[in-house]
Design an enzyme around this catalytic site. Structure first.
Site, PDB file in Angstrom:
ATOM      1  N   ILE A 192      24.244  -0.119  -3.736  1.00 10.38           N
ATOM      2  CA  ILE A 192      22.870  -0.627  -3.709  1.00 10.38           C
ATOM      3  C   ILE A 192      21.963   0.374  -4.418  1.00 10.38           C
ATOM      4  O   ILE A 192      21.890   1.547  -4.027  1.00 10.38           O
ATOM      5  CB  ILE A 192      22.391  -0.834  -2.260  1.00 10.38           C
ATOM      6  CG1 ILE A 192      23.349  -1.749  -1.502  1.00 10.38           C
ATOM      7  CG2 ILE A 192      20.967  -1.388  -2.237  1.00 10.38           C
ATOM      8  CD1 ILE A 192      23.170  -1.722  -0.003  1.00 10.38           C
ATOM      9  N   ASP A 198      18.560   8.561 -11.103  1.00 13.03           N
ATOM     10  CA  ASP A 198      17.354   7.931 -11.625  1.00 13.03           C
ATOM     11  C   ASP A 198      17.774   6.784 -12.534  1.00 13.03           C
ATOM     12  O   ASP A 198      18.506   6.994 -13.511  1.00 13.03           O
ATOM     13  CB  ASP A 198      16.537   8.966 -12.410  1.00 13.03           C
ATOM     14  CG  ASP A 198      15.167   8.459 -12.833  1.00 13.03           C
ATOM     15  OD1 ASP A 198      14.970   7.228 -12.899  1.00 13.03           O
ATOM     16  OD2 ASP A 198      14.291   9.302 -13.110  1.00 13.03           O
ATOM     17  N   ASN A 203      18.924  -3.574  -6.918  1.00 12.31           N
ATOM     18  CA  ASN A 203      17.661  -3.748  -6.203  1.00 12.31           C
ATOM     19  C   ASN A 203      16.537  -2.894  -6.784  1.00 12.31           C
ATOM     20  O   ASN A 203      15.371  -3.261  -6.681  1.00 12.31           O
ATOM     21  CB  ASN A 203      17.862  -3.408  -4.728  1.00 12.31           C
ATOM     22  CG  ASN A 203      16.561  -3.165  -4.005  1.00 12.31           C
ATOM     23  OD1 ASN A 203      15.802  -4.087  -3.709  1.00 12.31           O
ATOM     24  ND2 ASN A 203      16.264  -1.897  -3.731  1.00 12.31           N
ATOM     25  N   TYR A 205       5.146  -6.226 -15.828  1.00 15.98           N
ATOM     26  CA  TYR A 205       6.087  -6.492 -14.738  1.00 15.98           C
ATOM     27  C   TYR A 205       6.711  -7.872 -14.896  1.00 15.98           C
ATOM     28  O   TYR A 205       7.931  -8.037 -14.755  1.00 15.98           O
ATOM     29  CB  TYR A 205       5.380  -6.374 -13.394  1.00 15.98           C
ATOM     30  CG  TYR A 205       6.296  -6.635 -12.221  1.00 15.98           C
ATOM     31  CD1 TYR A 205       7.340  -5.771 -11.944  1.00 15.98           C
ATOM     32  CD2 TYR A 205       6.122  -7.754 -11.408  1.00 15.98           C
ATOM     33  CE1 TYR A 205       8.201  -6.014 -10.873  1.00 15.98           C
ATOM     34  CE2 TYR A 205       6.964  -8.005 -10.346  1.00 15.98           C
ATOM     35  CZ  TYR A 205       8.004  -7.126 -10.088  1.00 15.98           C
ATOM     36  OH  TYR A 205       8.860  -7.381  -9.034  1.00 15.98           O
ATOM     37  N   LYS A 245      10.739  -8.882 -15.370  1.00 14.82           N
ATOM     38  CA  LYS A 245      11.470  -9.785 -14.482  1.00 14.82           C
ATOM     39  C   LYS A 245      11.938 -11.047 -15.214  1.00 14.82           C
ATOM     40  O   LYS A 245      12.966 -11.624 -14.860  1.00 14.82           O
ATOM     41  CB  LYS A 245      10.627 -10.128 -13.257  1.00 14.82           C
ATOM     42  CG  LYS A 245      10.457  -8.950 -12.290  1.00 14.82           C
ATOM     43  CD  LYS A 245      11.808  -8.426 -11.805  1.00 14.82           C
ATOM     44  CE  LYS A 245      11.660  -7.300 -10.797  1.00 14.82           C
ATOM     45  NZ  LYS A 245      12.964  -6.812 -10.287  1.00 14.82           N
ATOM     46  N   VAL A 298       6.512 -10.021  -0.723  1.00 15.31           N
ATOM     47  CA  VAL A 298       7.263  -9.219   0.253  1.00 15.31           C
ATOM     48  C   VAL A 298       6.468  -7.944   0.511  1.00 15.31           C
ATOM     49  O   VAL A 298       6.159  -7.208  -0.430  1.00 15.31           O
ATOM     50  CB  VAL A 298       8.668  -8.844  -0.261  1.00 15.31           C
ATOM     51  CG1 VAL A 298       9.460  -8.133   0.837  1.00 15.31           C
ATOM     52  CG2 VAL A 298       9.418 -10.073  -0.758  1.00 15.31           C
TER      53      VAL A 298
END
Length: 265
Positions: A17, A76, A101, A165, A169, A198
């Site tokens: 993860i 990183d 993630n 952003y 995405k 979220v």
């Protein structure tokens, strides 16, 4: 653990993860721990990773899963040299599930500063693709594997103040879709989770540490929380091997689009 999770499909497997030091990444790690999944936790913040590791190990101990392992890798996502070293640091664990993630957003300016643009693309797109390529090769060798990419509603529709952003995405979603098609002749599963609002430290980063502004984003409605998305990630990973949840769009009940939501007075 709800019966909707078939833990026997996950027990003994290994999940790597990224962005595992907080928020959705940390919540996902702890939920995987409850299924008996081994963990490889990757992030930049060593102190936070150590805390997540301790919590996961406590879950294993309480469940009597003495053989389960947690490996921490300080790395990183912006540095290819860090990602290239990941396979040598897994302490013998073979990754079955890659959860991409790690991601971030800086600012709400229109387009924004070059440094912020570079940081977002290097983290959200270039680093994700680089790490995924490493594990696609490994999964092909073993003819097994699940790749779960954390997308966003921002990858479905652009909105003002989120130009870069949204672009990252959208790029992630396009990459996920292409990878799904490229691996159709393999047993490797490719999944994208697209959350709406979220509430995590994500918004605090977006507003450059201003928690008041971050909190105002969710005022008057009940947003999703990290545990909600962790459930979706672990659920998709726990499906039978022939089932691939290619894309999952998840919203709080009072959100209908990136800019349309209902807030109580």
């Amino acid at each position: 653990m709800s019966s909707v999770f078939n833990t026997s499909r996950l027990e003994g497997k290994t999940a790597l993860i990224t962005g595992a030091s907080a928020g959705i990444g940390a919540a996902t790690a702890l939920l995987f721990a409850k299924t008996g999944t081994n963990l490889i936790l990757l992030a930049r913040r060593a102190d936070n990773l150590a805390q997540v590791k301790a919590k996961a190990e406590a879950i294993y101990n309480e469940a009597g899963k003495k053989d389960a392992k947690v490996v921490v890798i300080e790395a990183d996502m912006q540095k290819n040299e860090d990602l290239d070293a990941v396979l040598s640091k897994t302490q013998g664990l073979e990754v079955d599930i890659l959860v991409n993630n790690a991601g971030m957003v800086k600012g709400v300016e229109q387009v924004g500063a070059d440094a912020d643009i570079d940081q977002m693309f290097n983290t959200n797109v270039r680093g994700l693709i680089h790490l995924t390529q490493i594990f696609v090769k490994e999964f092909k060798k073993r003819q097994t594997g699940t790749i779960i990419n954390l997308g966003s509603i921002a990858g479905r529709e652009p909105y003002a103040g989120g130009a870069i952003y949204c672009a990252t995405k959208h790029a992630l979603s396009a990459f996920n879709g292409a990878l799904l098609r490229e691996l159709v002749n393999t047993p490797i599963r490719v999944i994208e989770i697209q959350p709406g609002m979220v509430e995590t430290e994500f918004s605090v980063v977006r507003f450059r540490g201003d928690k008041g502004k971050a909190d105002s984003v969710y005022k008057g409605l009940q947003p999703l929380v990290a545990d909600d998305i962790a459930e979706e990630i672990v659920w998709t990973a726990s499906r039978p091997p022939h089932v691939n949840i290619a894309q999952l769009f998840v919203l709080p009940v009072n959100q209908a689009s990136a800019t349309l939501n209902y807030r109580s007075s």
